[in-house]
Write a protein that holds these residues in place. Structure first.
Motif, PDB file in Angstrom:
ATOM      1  N   GLU A  42     -33.074 -36.621  23.723  1.00 39.98           N
ATOM      2  CA  GLU A  42     -33.858 -35.721  24.571  1.00 39.98           C
ATOM      3  C   GLU A  42     -34.655 -34.729  23.721  1.00 39.98           C
ATOM      4  N   ILE A  43     -34.075 -34.302  22.603  1.00 40.06           N
ATOM      5  CA  ILE A  43     -34.746 -33.342  21.722  1.00 40.06           C
ATOM      6  C   ILE A  43     -35.777 -34.027  20.830  1.00 40.06           C
ATOM      7  N   HIS A  44     -35.385 -35.126  20.191  1.00 36.77           N
ATOM      8  CA  HIS A  44     -36.226 -35.750  19.156  1.00 36.77           C
ATOM      9  C   HIS A  44     -36.968 -37.008  19.606  1.00 36.77           C
ATOM     10  N   GLU A  45     -36.485 -37.694  20.607  1.00 38.32           N
ATOM     11  CA  GLU A  45     -37.007 -38.969  21.118  1.00 38.32           C
ATOM     12  C   GLU A  45     -36.748 -40.151  20.180  1.00 38.32           C
ATOM     13  N   LEU A  46     -36.807 -39.944  18.889  1.00 34.39           N
ATOM     14  CA  LEU A  46     -36.612 -41.009  17.898  1.00 34.39           C
ATOM     15  C   LEU A  46     -35.515 -40.554  16.939  1.00 34.39           C
ATOM     16  N   ILE A  47     -34.411 -41.298  16.896  1.00 33.53           N
ATOM     17  CA  ILE A  47     -33.281 -40.895  16.049  1.00 33.53           C
ATOM     18  C   ILE A  47     -32.699 -42.094  15.310  1.00 33.53           C
ATOM     19  N   LYS A  48     -31.906 -41.770  14.286  1.00 32.88           N
ATOM     20  CA  LYS A  48     -31.116 -42.780  13.580  1.00 32.88           C
ATOM     21  C   LYS A  48     -29.645 -42.488  13.835  1.00 32.88           C
ATOM     22  N   VAL A  49     -28.879 -43.575  14.033  1.00 36.46           N
ATOM     23  CA  VAL A  49     -27.438 -43.482  14.253  1.00 36.46           C
ATOM     24  C   VAL A  49     -26.753 -44.322  13.194  1.00 36.46           C
ATOM     25  N   LYS A  50     -25.822 -43.727  12.465  1.00 36.93           N
ATOM     26  CA  LYS A  50     -25.066 -44.430  11.425  1.00 36.93           C
ATOM     27  C   LYS A  50     -23.794 -44.999  12.053  1.00 36.93           C
ATOM     28  N   ILE A  51     -23.584 -46.306  11.872  1.00 42.06           N
ATOM     29  CA  ILE A  51     -22.443 -47.000  12.473  1.00 42.06           C
ATOM     30  C   ILE A  51     -21.589 -47.620  11.361  1.00 42.06           C
ATOM     31  N   PRO A  52     -20.452 -47.003  11.019  1.00 41.05           N
ATOM     32  CA  PRO A  52     -19.601 -47.545   9.947  1.00 41.05           C
ATOM     33  C   PRO A  52     -18.691 -48.670  10.445  1.00 41.05           C
ATOM     34  N   ALA A  53     -19.276 -49.810  10.763  1.00 38.59           N
ATOM     35  CA  ALA A  53     -18.506 -50.956  11.256  1.00 38.59           C
ATOM     36  C   ALA A  53     -17.968 -51.774  10.083  1.00 38.59           C
ATOM     37  N   GLN A  54     -16.878 -52.491  10.347  1.00 42.10           N
ATOM     38  CA  GLN A  54     -16.250 -53.306   9.306  1.00 42.10           C
ATOM     39  C   GLN A  54     -16.982 -54.625   9.068  1.00 42.10           C
ATOM     40  N   ASP A  55     -17.515 -55.212  10.153  1.00 40.46           N
ATOM     41  CA  ASP A  55     -18.222 -56.487  10.012  1.00 40.46           C
ATOM     42  C   ASP A  55     -19.396 -56.545  10.985  1.00 40.46           C
ATOM     43  N   ARG A  56     -20.194 -57.587  10.881  1.00 40.53           N
ATOM     44  CA  ARG A  56     -21.415 -57.742  11.670  1.00 40.53           C
ATOM     45  C   ARG A  56     -21.115 -57.818  13.170  1.00 40.53           C
ATOM     46  N   GLU A  57     -20.039 -58.498  13.539  1.00 45.06           N
ATOM     47  CA  GLU A  57     -19.674 -58.639  14.953  1.00 45.06           C
ATOM     48  C   GLU A  57     -19.353 -57.287  15.582  1.00 45.06           C
ATOM     49  N   GLU A  58     -18.560 -56.480  14.873  1.00 44.34           N
ATOM     50  CA  GLU A  58     -18.212 -55.145  15.354  1.00 44.34           C
ATOM     51  C   GLU A  58     -19.467 -54.273  15.450  1.00 44.34           C
ATOM     52  N   LEU A  59     -20.334 -54.375  14.463  1.00 40.86           N
ATOM     53  CA  LEU A  59     -21.584 -53.621  14.449  1.00 40.86           C
ATOM     54  C   LEU A  59     -22.425 -53.960  15.676  1.00 40.86           C
ATOM     55  N   ASN A  60     -22.564 -55.248  15.974  1.00 44.94           N
ATOM     56  CA  ASN A  60     -23.352 -55.681  17.129  1.00 44.94           C
ATOM     57  C   ASN A  60     -22.749 -55.202  18.449  1.00 44.94           C
ATOM     58  N   LEU A  61     -21.420 -55.152  18.538  1.00 50.29           N
ATOM     59  CA  LEU A  61     -20.771 -54.640  19.744  1.00 50.29           C
ATOM     60  C   LEU A  61     -21.101 -53.162  19.940  1.00 50.29           C
ATOM     61  N   TYR A  62     -21.043 -52.381  18.869  1.00 48.79           N
ATOM     62  CA  TYR A  62     -21.397 -50.962  18.936  1.00 48.79           C
ATOM     63  C   TYR A  62     -22.862 -50.782  19.330  1.00 48.79           C
ATOM     64  N   VAL A  63     -23.752 -51.551  18.702  1.00 46.80           N
ATOM     65  CA  VAL A  63     -25.185 -51.448  18.985  1.00 46.80           C
ATOM     66  C   VAL A  63     -25.454 -51.745  20.462  1.00 46.80           C
ATOM     67  N   ASP A  64     -24.888 -52.830  20.976  1.00 44.41           N
ATOM     68  CA  ASP A  64     -25.079 -53.201  22.382  1.00 44.41           C
ATOM     69  C   ASP A  64     -24.574 -52.102  23.319  1.00 44.41           C
ATOM     70  N   ALA A  65     -23.407 -51.551  23.009  1.00 44.35           N
ATOM     71  CA  ALA A  65     -22.831 -50.494  23.847  1.00 44.35           C
ATOM     72  C   ALA A  65     -23.695 -49.230  23.813  1.00 44.35           C
ATOM     73  N   ILE A  66     -24.168 -48.860  22.647  1.00 48.50           N
ATOM     74  CA  ILE A  66     -25.001 -47.654  22.514  1.00 48.50           C
ATOM     75  C   ILE A  66     -26.292 -47.811  23.308  1.00 48.50           C
ATOM     76  N   ILE A  67     -26.938 -48.958  23.185  1.00 49.81           N
ATOM     77  CA  ILE A  67     -28.197 -49.199  23.895  1.00 49.81           C
ATOM     78  C   ILE A  67     -27.967 -49.217  25.408  1.00 49.81           C
ATOM     79  N   ARG A  68     -26.920 -49.890  25.839  1.00 48.57           N
ATOM     80  CA  ARG A  68     -26.617 -49.982  27.265  1.00 48.57           C
ATOM     81  C   ARG A  68     -26.314 -48.605  27.864  1.00 48.57           C
ATOM     82  N   GLU A  69     -25.471 -47.836  27.202  1.00 46.44           N
ATOM     83  CA  GLU A  69     -25.034 -46.552  27.755  1.00 46.44           C
ATOM     84  C   GLU A  69     -26.098 -45.454  27.642  1.00 46.44           C
ATOM     85  N   SER A  70     -26.870 -45.457  26.571  1.00 40.07           N
ATOM     86  CA  SER A  70     -27.873 -44.405  26.381  1.00 40.07           C
ATOM     87  C   SER A  70     -29.193 -44.739  27.065  1.00 40.07           C
ATOM     88  N   LYS A  71     -29.369 -46.015  27.457  1.00 44.23           N
ATOM     89  CA  LYS A  71     -30.614 -46.501  28.061  1.00 44.23           C
ATOM     90  C   LYS A  71     -31.810 -46.259  27.141  1.00 44.23           C
TER      91      LYS A  71
END
Length: 99
Positions: A42-71
């Protein structure tokens, strides 16, 4: 919101110099993290989020959840850094028009 390739390319350029403003901790993607992401968008419109996932599958699950929940729109994923865009009620970033 659907972005054109030209708009995504523009946002990638804008995000290049940004530092991550949100980082997922050991608890993963919590309601507190979601609130911080939404507030930052809401403040910046464009941001970076650091995701310390263990593997690619976990990373993709986090990415999907973040996009879905934050719209928000995924602009780019580089390594473990996700670039998100969500236009605010009063837009600060003027997106180029066209294809």
């Amino acid at each position: 919101m659907k972005l054109t390739n030209k708009q995504i390319q523009f946002l990638r350029g804008e995000a290049h110099s940004l530092k991550p403003v949100v980082q997922l901790g050991s608890n993963g993607f919590t309601e507190g993290v979601l609130a911080e992401i939404e507030n930052s968008l809401e403040i910046h419109e464009l941001i970076k989020v650091k995701i310390p996932a263990q593997d690619r599958e976990e990373l993709n699950l986090y990415v999907d959840a973040i996009i879905r929940e934050s719209k928000a729109v995924k602009v780019q994923l580089i390594g473990k850094t996700l670039v998100l865009f969500k236009q605010a009620k009063e837009p600060r970033i003027l997106l180029p028009k066209g294809k």
